[in-house]
Scaffold this motif. Sequence first.
Motif, PDB file in Angstrom:
ATOM      1  N   THR A 198      12.666  -5.338   5.499  1.00 29.77           N
ATOM      2  CA  THR A 198      12.627  -3.942   5.081  1.00 29.77           C
ATOM      3  C   THR A 198      13.514  -3.789   3.851  1.00 29.77           C
ATOM      4  O   THR A 198      14.641  -4.288   3.819  1.00 29.77           O
ATOM      5  CB  THR A 198      13.130  -3.011   6.201  1.00 29.77           C
ATOM      6  OG1 THR A 198      12.289  -3.177   7.347  1.00 29.77           O
ATOM      7  CG2 THR A 198      13.077  -1.554   5.763  1.00 29.77           C
ATOM      8  N   VAL A 199      12.969  -3.125   2.833  1.00 31.27           N
ATOM      9  CA  VAL A 199      13.697  -2.798   1.610  1.00 31.27           C
ATOM     10  C   VAL A 199      13.534  -1.304   1.381  1.00 31.27           C
ATOM     11  O   VAL A 199      12.767  -0.649   2.072  1.00 31.27           O
ATOM     12  CB  VAL A 199      13.168  -3.609   0.402  1.00 31.27           C
ATOM     13  CG1 VAL A 199      13.321  -5.113   0.636  1.00 31.27           C
ATOM     14  CG2 VAL A 199      11.716  -3.271   0.109  1.00 31.27           C
ATOM     15  N   TRP A 259      12.923  -8.591  -7.436  1.00 38.10           N
ATOM     16  CA  TRP A 259      11.885  -7.561  -7.518  1.00 38.10           C
ATOM     17  C   TRP A 259      12.485  -6.174  -7.324  1.00 38.10           C
ATOM     18  O   TRP A 259      13.324  -5.974  -6.448  1.00 38.10           O
ATOM     19  CB  TRP A 259      10.846  -7.809  -6.431  1.00 38.10           C
ATOM     20  CG  TRP A 259       9.558  -7.111  -6.682  1.00 38.10           C
ATOM     21  CD1 TRP A 259       9.184  -5.887  -6.202  1.00 38.10           C
ATOM     22  CD2 TRP A 259       8.476  -7.570  -7.488  1.00 38.10           C
ATOM     23  NE1 TRP A 259       7.934  -5.568  -6.663  1.00 38.10           N
ATOM     24  CE2 TRP A 259       7.477  -6.587  -7.455  1.00 38.10           C
ATOM     25  CE3 TRP A 259       8.262  -8.725  -8.230  1.00 38.10           C
ATOM     26  CZ2 TRP A 259       6.279  -6.713  -8.132  1.00 38.10           C
ATOM     27  CZ3 TRP A 259       7.067  -8.859  -8.908  1.00 38.10           C
ATOM     28  CH2 TRP A 259       6.088  -7.861  -8.860  1.00 38.10           C
ATOM     29  N   THR A 260      12.025  -5.214  -8.137  1.00 39.32           N
ATOM     30  CA  THR A 260      12.367  -3.806  -7.940  1.00 39.32           C
ATOM     31  C   THR A 260      11.174  -3.139  -7.279  1.00 39.32           C
ATOM     32  O   THR A 260      10.061  -3.156  -7.824  1.00 39.32           O
ATOM     33  CB  THR A 260      12.692  -3.112  -9.282  1.00 39.32           C
ATOM     34  OG1 THR A 260      13.808  -3.763  -9.879  1.00 39.32           O
ATOM     35  CG2 THR A 260      13.025  -1.638  -9.061  1.00 39.32           C
ATOM     36  N   PHE A 261      11.399  -2.581  -6.097  1.00 38.34           N
ATOM     37  CA  PHE A 261      10.333  -1.940  -5.327  1.00 38.34           C
ATOM     38  C   PHE A 261      10.249  -0.471  -5.724  1.00 38.34           C
ATOM     39  O   PHE A 261      11.245   0.240  -5.724  1.00 38.34           O
ATOM     40  CB  PHE A 261      10.601  -2.107  -3.833  1.00 38.34           C
ATOM     41  CG  PHE A 261      10.516  -3.538  -3.412  1.00 38.34           C
ATOM     42  CD1 PHE A 261       9.307  -4.099  -3.065  1.00 38.34           C
ATOM     43  CD2 PHE A 261      11.642  -4.337  -3.407  1.00 38.34           C
ATOM     44  CE1 PHE A 261       9.212  -5.441  -2.711  1.00 38.34           C
ATOM     45  CE2 PHE A 261      11.570  -5.678  -3.048  1.00 38.34           C
ATOM     46  CZ  PHE A 261      10.348  -6.237  -2.704  1.00 38.34           C
ATOM     47  N   SER A 262       9.037  -0.020  -6.078  1.00 38.99           N
ATOM     48  CA  SER A 262       8.887   1.287  -6.707  1.00 38.99           C
ATOM     49  C   SER A 262       8.620   2.452  -5.765  1.00 38.99           C
ATOM     50  O   SER A 262       9.078   3.554  -6.018  1.00 38.99           O
ATOM     51  CB  SER A 262       7.777   1.229  -7.749  1.00 38.99           C
ATOM     52  OG  SER A 262       6.565   0.838  -7.141  1.00 38.99           O
ATOM     53  N   THR A 311       8.275  -3.958   4.644  1.00 31.94           N
ATOM     54  CA  THR A 311       8.203  -2.501   4.637  1.00 31.94           C
ATOM     55  C   THR A 311       9.100  -1.970   3.533  1.00 31.94           C
ATOM     56  O   THR A 311      10.271  -2.343   3.453  1.00 31.94           O
ATOM     57  CB  THR A 311       8.670  -1.931   5.996  1.00 31.94           C
ATOM     58  OG1 THR A 311       7.848  -2.490   7.030  1.00 31.94           O
ATOM     59  CG2 THR A 311       8.584  -0.424   6.030  1.00 31.94           C
ATOM     60  N   ILE A 312       8.530  -1.104   2.690  1.00 32.32           N
ATOM     61  CA  ILE A 312       9.293  -0.441   1.634  1.00 32.32           C
ATOM     62  C   ILE A 312       9.559   0.970   2.144  1.00 32.32           C
ATOM     63  O   ILE A 312       8.667   1.804   2.184  1.00 32.32           O
ATOM     64  CB  ILE A 312       8.531  -0.422   0.301  1.00 32.32           C
ATOM     65  CG1 ILE A 312       8.085  -1.837  -0.076  1.00 32.32           C
ATOM     66  CG2 ILE A 312       9.397   0.195  -0.797  1.00 32.32           C
ATOM     67  CD1 ILE A 312       7.038  -1.877  -1.188  1.00 32.32           C
ATOM     68  N   ALA A 313      10.807   1.200   2.587  1.00 31.46           N
ATOM     69  CA  ALA A 313      11.189   2.476   3.183  1.00 31.46           C
ATOM     70  C   ALA A 313      11.555   3.497   2.099  1.00 31.46           C
ATOM     71  O   ALA A 313      11.867   3.123   0.967  1.00 31.46           O
ATOM     72  CB  ALA A 313      12.369   2.267   4.126  1.00 31.46           C
TER      73      ALA A 313
END
Length: 168
Positions: free
Chosen positions: A55-56, A138-141, A165-167
């Motif tokens: 999770t990020v 990586w930068t999650f948008s 999962t991108i929270a």
Amino acid sequence: MKGLIFAAALSVLSLPVLAAPGHEFAFGQPAPAAKATRTVQVVLGDMYFEPGDLTVKAGETVRFVVTNKGQVPHEFNLGDATMHARHQQEMLAMQGQMDHSAMGHGSMDHSKMAGGAMKHDDPNMVMVDPGKQGELTWTFSKPGAIEFACNVPGHYQAGMVGKLTIAQ
């Protein structure tokens, strides 16, 4: 007329620069390791990831340090199921271009992958030889769910896929 052509050329030059075709990602973009706000260790084994779920947060820049403790090359690839299916087809095509006499009929010569014909450089993945380490930052948008997977032929199907999962 010259003024119109000049204006058109100027407007084209002022457009934002986009990633190469096929390298645009709805879930984020590659980043330099120095921008990472967190480091996550990921182990690649033969047909598994440890951890299997991650999770990020949206907006977070994560440096993934990926260690291959398996016996064959593996990749750590970020994407959705459709992207992985497409990448698997590309990997099969690369495999088909390899020297089949070295592979035998139907068997896979994994030694030719990471250091040889299967090497490729997509910004959302890192291929790692056995006993080696690689990195991907990586930068999650935006919030959502994607996968991390190994798309070496047969590995995804054998269960080498995890949920990311991108929270909010």
